[in-house]
Write a protein that holds these residues in place. Structure first.
Motif, short mmCIF file in Angstrom:
data_model
loop_
_atom_site.label_atom_id
_atom_site.label_comp_id
_atom_site.label_asym_id
_atom_site.label_seq_id
_atom_site.Cartn_x
_atom_site.Cartn_y
_atom_site.Cartn_z
N ASN A 151 0.71 -1.35 0.02
CA ASN A 151 -0.10 -0.06 0.04
C ASN A 151 0.97 1.38 0.07
O ASN A 151 2.19 1.01 0.30
CB ASN A 151 -0.87 -0.07 1.12
N PHE A 152 0.09 2.30 -0.31
CA PHE A 152 0.98 3.71 -0.35
C PHE A 152 1.98 3.67 -1.32
O PHE A 152 3.18 4.23 -1.34
CB PHE A 152 1.59 3.84 1.07
N LEU A 153 1.62 3.05 -2.65
CA LEU A 153 2.65 2.83 -3.63
C LEU A 153 3.02 4.30 -4.39
O LEU A 153 1.57 4.58 -4.86
CB LEU A 153 2.56 1.70 -4.79
N ARG A 154 4.00 4.78 -4.32
CA ARG A 154 3.93 6.15 -5.22
C ARG A 154 5.14 6.14 -6.47
O ARG A 154 5.02 7.17 -7.05
CB ARG A 154 4.73 7.31 -4.39
N GLY A 155 5.80 4.97 -6.83
CA GLY A 155 6.54 4.87 -7.78
C GLY A 155 7.90 5.70 -7.63
O GLY A 155 8.25 6.02 -8.69
N GLU A 156 8.14 5.93 -6.21
CA GLU A 156 9.13 7.06 -6.15
C GLU A 156 10.59 6.20 -6.10
O GLU A 156 10.54 5.10 -5.61
CB GLU A 156 9.13 7.75 -4.90
N LYS A 157 11.55 6.82 -6.30
CA LYS A 157 13.00 6.23 -6.16
C LYS A 157 13.27 6.05 -4.66
O LYS A 157 12.79 6.84 -3.97
CB LYS A 157 14.12 7.24 -6.50
N GLY A 158 13.80 4.73 -4.22
CA GLY A 158 13.99 4.42 -2.73
C GLY A 158 12.77 3.70 -2.41
O GLY A 158 13.09 2.80 -1.22
N GLU A 159 11.71 3.46 -2.96
CA GLU A 159 10.85 2.38 -2.60
C GLU A 159 11.28 0.90 -2.82
O GLU A 159 11.91 0.68 -3.97
CB GLU A 159 9.50 2.50 -3.41
N ILE A 160 11.21 0.10 -2.16
CA ILE A 160 11.52 -0.99 -2.20
C ILE A 160 10.61 -1.84 -3.41
O ILE A 160 9.43 -1.69 -3.18
CB ILE A 160 11.56 -2.20 -0.72
N SER A 161 11.09 -2.56 -4.13
CA SER A 161 10.38 -3.20 -5.17
C SER A 161 9.57 -4.29 -4.89
O SER A 161 9.76 -5.00 -3.85
CB SER A 161 11.56 -3.73 -6.38
N ASP A 162 8.51 -4.50 -5.62
CA ASP A 162 7.58 -5.59 -5.10
C ASP A 162 8.37 -7.07 -5.19
O ASP A 162 8.13 -7.84 -4.42
CB ASP A 162 6.33 -5.80 -6.00
N GLU A 163 9.26 -6.92 -6.21
CA GLU A 163 10.20 -8.32 -6.30
C GLU A 163 11.00 -8.41 -5.16
O GLU A 163 11.00 -9.55 -4.46
CB GLU A 163 11.03 -8.25 -7.49
N ASP A 164 11.53 -7.34 -4.52
CA ASP A 164 12.20 -7.71 -3.35
C ASP A 164 11.61 -8.09 -2.04
O ASP A 164 11.77 -8.78 -1.12
CB ASP A 164 13.15 -6.47 -3.09
N ILE A 165 10.23 -7.36 -2.15
CA ILE A 165 9.42 -7.73 -1.15
C ILE A 165 8.76 -9.08 -0.99
O ILE A 165 8.90 -9.80 -0.01
CB ILE A 165 8.18 -6.50 -0.86
N MET A 166 8.49 -9.52 -2.12
CA MET A 166 8.40 -10.98 -2.15
C MET A 166 9.31 -11.86 -1.80
O MET A 166 9.13 -13.00 -0.85
CB MET A 166 7.90 -11.16 -3.69
N LYS A 167 10.57 -11.65 -2.32
CA LYS A 167 11.72 -12.47 -1.78
C LYS A 167 11.78 -12.18 -0.32
O LYS A 167 12.30 -13.12 0.46
CB LYS A 167 12.96 -11.89 -2.44
N MET A 168 11.97 -11.24 0.28
CA MET A 168 12.03 -10.94 1.65
C MET A 168 10.91 -11.64 2.53
O MET A 168 11.40 -12.47 3.61
CB MET A 168 12.07 -9.58 2.16
#
Ligand SMILES: Nc1ncnc2c1ncn2[C@@H]1O[C@H](COP(=O)(O)OP(=O)(O)OP(=O)(O)O)[C@@H](O)[C@H]1O
Ligand SMILES: [Mg+2]
Length: 275
Positions: free
Chosen positions: A170-187
């Motif tokens: 939630n709160f996705l802004r497409g800003e630089k510095g956001e952790i990507s969905d791929e990395d969150i899935m992996k974590m």
């Protein structure tokens, strides 16, 4: 067969209440029978969002053994049924959250989906919200404190026998510095169930004269569209793990390494805390 799903996070303020209300209404609009429960017994916000704060009998009364659960179910917006939590601090102090699971099981069979809005953190009432469900949807923002805390919630949920099925960003802004969905899935080692953009229309839900969740007020807004998509996945199509592209080792890959190393230590620590 009913699906009992708790919407949980580690950090507060990441959108549990917002997503629970709007997802419930979206599922109901897709012809599912939906019961939405405010299981945040301390900080009840869901009734405010649904404009139902004057409901006389609440979950507090039911958990105190003073009312029948059937008397605490109200018709909410968009066709949902709704169990509000109480607003009184005095009755909150006396409620026994551990009765929640039995209360939910008593009425669950009349529905296709029961959605519980959990409190933040890993306190007793959070445990009760996690234990009352079969499945857990975790919500996080795309930043490391939020992901680190939701990982703890995932471990706690597994430990008490609930099944974390996926994560909502939630709160996705497409800003630089956001952790990507791929990395969150992996974590988190979980599939992504929903990607909800930051949407000013969501925030306005509490600010209008006639309070109403965004999915009713602005069904075409970006957050509403994303929530409808998530509801469709839940009510029909099975969700596949999204393909993970290889990336060169950057900050988040290193962060991911850190998470992997920390996971075992965290699990041990939480085990101690919850025993
Ligand atoms: N996608 C979004 N875009 C913009 N604002 C949002 C979005 N999701 C939630 N919000 C806003 O963020 C605030 C916090 O949301 P919400 O109350 O749903 O969080 P919560 O996780 O339930 O909080 P708590 O842990 O305190 O229970 C609210 O003002 C809500 O309107
Ligand atoms: Mg909330």
């Amino acid at each position: 067969m009913v699906r009992i799903i708790t919407i949980a996070s580690g950090k507060g303020g990441v959108g549990k209440t917002t997503i629970t209300a709007n997802l419930g209404i979206a599922l109901s609009q897709q012809n599912q029978r939906v019961l939405v429960v405010d299981s945040d017994v301390a900080m009840a916000n869901l009734s405010l969002l649904l404009g139902m704060q004057s409901s006389p009998i609440t979950l507090h009364d039911v958990l105190l053994g003073e009312s029948n659960v059937h008397d605490a179910i109200y018709e909410g917006p968009g066709g949902i049924h709704f169990i509000p939590s109480g607003l009184s601090i005095e009755s909150y102090r006396r409620v026994d959250p551990e009765r929640l699971e039995a209360v939910i099981r008593e009425v669950a069979d009349s529905y296709d989906f029961v959605l519980l809005d959990a409190p933040a953190g890993i306190e007793k009432s959070v445990m009760a919200s996690l234990a009352a469900a079969d499945e857990i949807l975790l919500i996080t923002m795309p930043n490391s404190p939020s992901v680190a805390d939701v990982l703890k919630t995932k471990i706690v949920a597994q430990r008490i026998g609930s099944n974390p099925i996926g994560v909502i960003l939630n709160f996705l802004r497409g800003e630089k510095g956001e952790i990507s969905d791929e990395d969150i899935m992996k974590m988190l080692e979980l599939p992504i169930y929903g990607m909800i953009p930051y949407d000013p229309e969501v925030r306005k839900s509490f600010m209008q004269e006639n309070v109403a969740p965004v999915i009713i007020r602005k069904p075409e807004s970006p957050a509403s569209v994303a929530i409808n998509k998530m509801a469709a996945k839940l009510s029909g199509v099975s969700v596949e793990m999204q393909p993970v592209k290889k990336k060169k080792e950057g900050f988040f890959a290193r962060l991911f390494g850190f998470f992997k190393r920390k996971k075992k230590a965290d699990a041990e620590e939480i085990k101690k805390e919850t025993e």
